[in-house]
Scaffold this active site. Structure first.
Site, PDB file in Angstrom:
ATOM      1  N   LYS A   1      42.487  45.448  48.946  1.00 31.27           N
ATOM      2  CA  LYS A   1      43.384  46.599  49.011  1.00 31.27           C
ATOM      3  C   LYS A   1      43.093  47.432  50.275  1.00 31.27           C
ATOM      4  O   LYS A   1      42.076  47.201  50.947  1.00 31.27           O
ATOM      5  CB  LYS A   1      43.207  47.420  47.722  1.00 31.27           C
ATOM      6  CG  LYS A   1      43.624  46.635  46.468  1.00 31.27           C
ATOM      7  CD  LYS A   1      43.389  47.449  45.200  1.00 31.27           C
ATOM      8  CE  LYS A   1      43.853  46.702  43.962  1.00 31.27           C
ATOM      9  NZ  LYS A   1      43.666  47.505  42.731  1.00 31.27           N
TER      10      LYS A   1
ATOM     11  N   TYR B   1      53.251  44.881  40.557  1.00 32.85           N
ATOM     12  CA  TYR B   1      52.688  45.756  39.524  1.00 32.85           C
ATOM     13  C   TYR B   1      53.722  46.145  38.467  1.00 32.85           C
ATOM     14  O   TYR B   1      53.568  47.188  37.821  1.00 32.85           O
ATOM     15  CB  TYR B   1      52.093  47.011  40.170  1.00 32.85           C
ATOM     16  CG  TYR B   1      50.733  46.793  40.824  1.00 32.85           C
ATOM     17  CD1 TYR B   1      49.660  46.276  40.099  1.00 32.85           C
ATOM     18  CD2 TYR B   1      50.513  47.124  42.157  1.00 32.85           C
ATOM     19  CE1 TYR B   1      48.408  46.077  40.682  1.00 32.85           C
ATOM     20  CE2 TYR B   1      49.249  46.935  42.747  1.00 32.85           C
ATOM     21  CZ  TYR B   1      48.208  46.416  42.002  1.00 32.85           C
ATOM     22  OH  TYR B   1      46.965  46.230  42.574  1.00 32.85           O
TER      23      TYR B   1
ATOM     24  N   ASN C   1      39.843  50.866  44.050  1.00 37.11           N
ATOM     25  CA  ASN C   1      38.892  49.880  43.532  1.00 37.11           C
ATOM     26  C   ASN C   1      38.873  48.576  44.330  1.00 37.11           C
ATOM     27  O   ASN C   1      38.516  47.517  43.819  1.00 37.11           O
ATOM     28  CB  ASN C   1      39.109  49.649  42.035  1.00 37.11           C
ATOM     29  CG  ASN C   1      40.475  49.100  41.713  1.00 37.11           C
ATOM     30  OD1 ASN C   1      41.301  48.913  42.611  1.00 37.11           O
ATOM     31  ND2 ASN C   1      40.724  48.816  40.444  1.00 37.11           N
TER      32      ASN C   1
ATOM     33  N   HIS D   1      42.175  43.170  44.198  1.00 33.25           N
ATOM     34  CA  HIS D   1      43.012  42.715  43.088  1.00 33.25           C
ATOM     35  C   HIS D   1      42.701  41.255  42.802  1.00 33.25           C
ATOM     36  O   HIS D   1      42.457  40.485  43.737  1.00 33.25           O
ATOM     37  CB  HIS D   1      44.496  42.835  43.467  1.00 33.25           C
ATOM     38  CG  HIS D   1      45.378  42.023  42.573  1.00 33.25           C
ATOM     39  ND1 HIS D   1      45.791  42.480  41.342  1.00 33.25           N
ATOM     40  CD2 HIS D   1      45.865  40.757  42.686  1.00 33.25           C
ATOM     41  CE1 HIS D   1      46.512  41.533  40.743  1.00 33.25           C
ATOM     42  NE2 HIS D   1      46.571  40.484  41.550  1.00 33.25           N
TER      43      HIS D   1
ATOM     44  N   GLU E   1      52.327  35.498  41.334  1.00 36.55           N
ATOM     45  CA  GLU E   1      51.875  36.338  42.451  1.00 36.55           C
ATOM     46  C   GLU E   1      51.794  35.518  43.744  1.00 36.55           C
ATOM     47  O   GLU E   1      52.136  36.002  44.824  1.00 36.55           O
ATOM     48  CB  GLU E   1      50.516  36.976  42.109  1.00 36.55           C
ATOM     49  CG  GLU E   1      50.638  38.016  41.004  1.00 36.55           C
ATOM     50  CD  GLU E   1      49.308  38.512  40.449  1.00 36.55           C
ATOM     51  OE1 GLU E   1      48.236  38.195  41.023  1.00 36.55           O
ATOM     52  OE2 GLU E   1      49.331  39.233  39.427  1.00 36.55           O
TER      53      GLU E   1
HETATM   54  P1  IDP Z   1      43.166  45.143  37.401  1.00 40.42           P
HETATM   55  O1  IDP Z   1      43.402  45.463  38.861  1.00 40.42           O
HETATM   56  O2  IDP Z   1      41.686  45.127  37.076  1.00 40.42           O
HETATM   57  O3  IDP Z   1      43.884  43.912  36.932  1.00 40.42           O
HETATM   58  P2  IDP Z   1      45.244  46.682  36.053  1.00 40.42           P
HETATM   59  O4  IDP Z   1      45.146  47.270  34.686  1.00 40.42           O
HETATM   60  O5  IDP Z   1      46.130  45.497  36.255  1.00 40.42           O
HETATM   61  O6  IDP Z   1      43.748  46.370  36.547  1.00 40.42           O
HETATM   62  O7  IDP Z   1      45.687  47.853  37.032  1.00 40.42           O
HETATM   63  C1  IDP Z   1      46.108  47.552  38.341  1.00 40.42           C
HETATM   64  C2  IDP Z   1      45.550  48.579  39.289  1.00 40.42           C
HETATM   65  O8  IDP Z   1      46.110  49.860  38.970  1.00 40.42           O
HETATM   66  C3  IDP Z   1      44.046  48.796  39.199  1.00 40.42           C
HETATM   67  O9  IDP Z   1      43.305  47.844  39.907  1.00 40.42           O
HETATM   68  C4  IDP Z   1      43.914  50.175  39.815  1.00 40.42           C
HETATM   69  O10 IDP Z   1      44.031  50.131  41.238  1.00 40.42           O
HETATM   70  C5  IDP Z   1      45.151  50.860  39.271  1.00 40.42           C
HETATM   71  N1  IDP Z   1      44.845  51.588  38.034  1.00 40.42           N
HETATM   72  C6  IDP Z   1      44.666  51.075  36.792  1.00 40.42           C
HETATM   73  N2  IDP Z   1      44.375  52.027  35.904  1.00 40.42           N
HETATM   74  C7  IDP Z   1      44.385  53.193  36.599  1.00 40.42           C
HETATM   75  C8  IDP Z   1      44.157  54.558  36.237  1.00 40.42           C
HETATM   76  O11 IDP Z   1      43.888  54.890  35.080  1.00 40.42           O
HETATM   77  N3  IDP Z   1      44.265  55.472  37.256  1.00 40.42           N
HETATM   78  C9  IDP Z   1      44.554  55.142  38.538  1.00 40.42           C
HETATM   79  N4  IDP Z   1      44.763  53.870  38.915  1.00 40.42           N
HETATM   80  C10 IDP Z   1      44.681  52.910  37.959  1.00 40.42           C
HETATM   81 MG    MG Z   2      45.905  43.543  36.812  1.00 37.02          MG
END
Ligand code: IDP
Ligand code: MG
Length: 155
Positions: free
Chosen positions: A15, A55, A118, A121, A132
């Protein structure tokens, strides 16, 4: 002994925060060290429509607009990695979504603290990985066989 080829693939993306912090090489290194095979890589300025598709399962969440803005805040590096159980193991290498819950030794566990930044992805299922990969690499990926490594890894 006949060797078995493992063709499972996953979409891994560094990212914008990961690119900006110079962690592309570190993330590639972890997948290479583990034994996975790189079959596509590109630096993208991600378009909003592609991010919204990528997303789409999260479109109802309150953080969705911030997530899209974050993903457009700089270039991302999209990659396709191939190998034995690479979808599940790729997620283990990344760590939990919330970096405060990611184990040390994982990418998120070692390099970040904020779920909103974070770093990376990884696809969460084989089926989503294939969607994807089609979305980010519509022209397809490189087919190549690791003659030396694969005979050692897979026999
Ligand atoms: P993942 O990336 O571990 O698969 P997902 O639930 O698919 O997690 O969420 C996608 C992305 O959305 C996360 O990696 C993060 O960047 C963002 N995200 C998920 N939950 C939150 C939140 O509670 N606050 C802000 N960003 C979030
Ligand atoms: Mg995800």
């Amino acid at each position: 002994m006949a060797s078995t080829e493992y063709t499972e693939r996953t979409y891994i993306m560094v990212k914008p925060d990961g690119v900006e912090r110079g962690l592309v090489g570190e993330i590639i290194k972890r997948f290479e060290n583990k034994g996975y095979q790189l079959v596509a890589i590109e630096l993208f300025k991600a378009e909003k429509t592609i991010l919204e598709e990528h997303y789409k399962d999260l479109s109802g969440r309150s953080f969705f607009p911030r997530l899209i803005a974050y993903m457009q805040s700089g270039p991302v590096v999209g990659m396709v990695w191939q190998g034995k159980e690479v979808v599940k193991t790729g997620r283990l290498l990344l760590g939990a979504t919330n970096p405060l819950e990611s184990a040390p030794g994982t990418i998120r566990g070692d390099f970040c603290v904020d779920v909103g930044q974070n770093l990376c992805h990884g696809s969460d299922s084989v089926q989503n990985a294939e969607s994807e990969i089609k979305l980010w690499f519509p022209r397809g990926v490189t087919q190549w066989k690791r003659e030396r490594l694969d005979s050692l890894l897979y026999e």
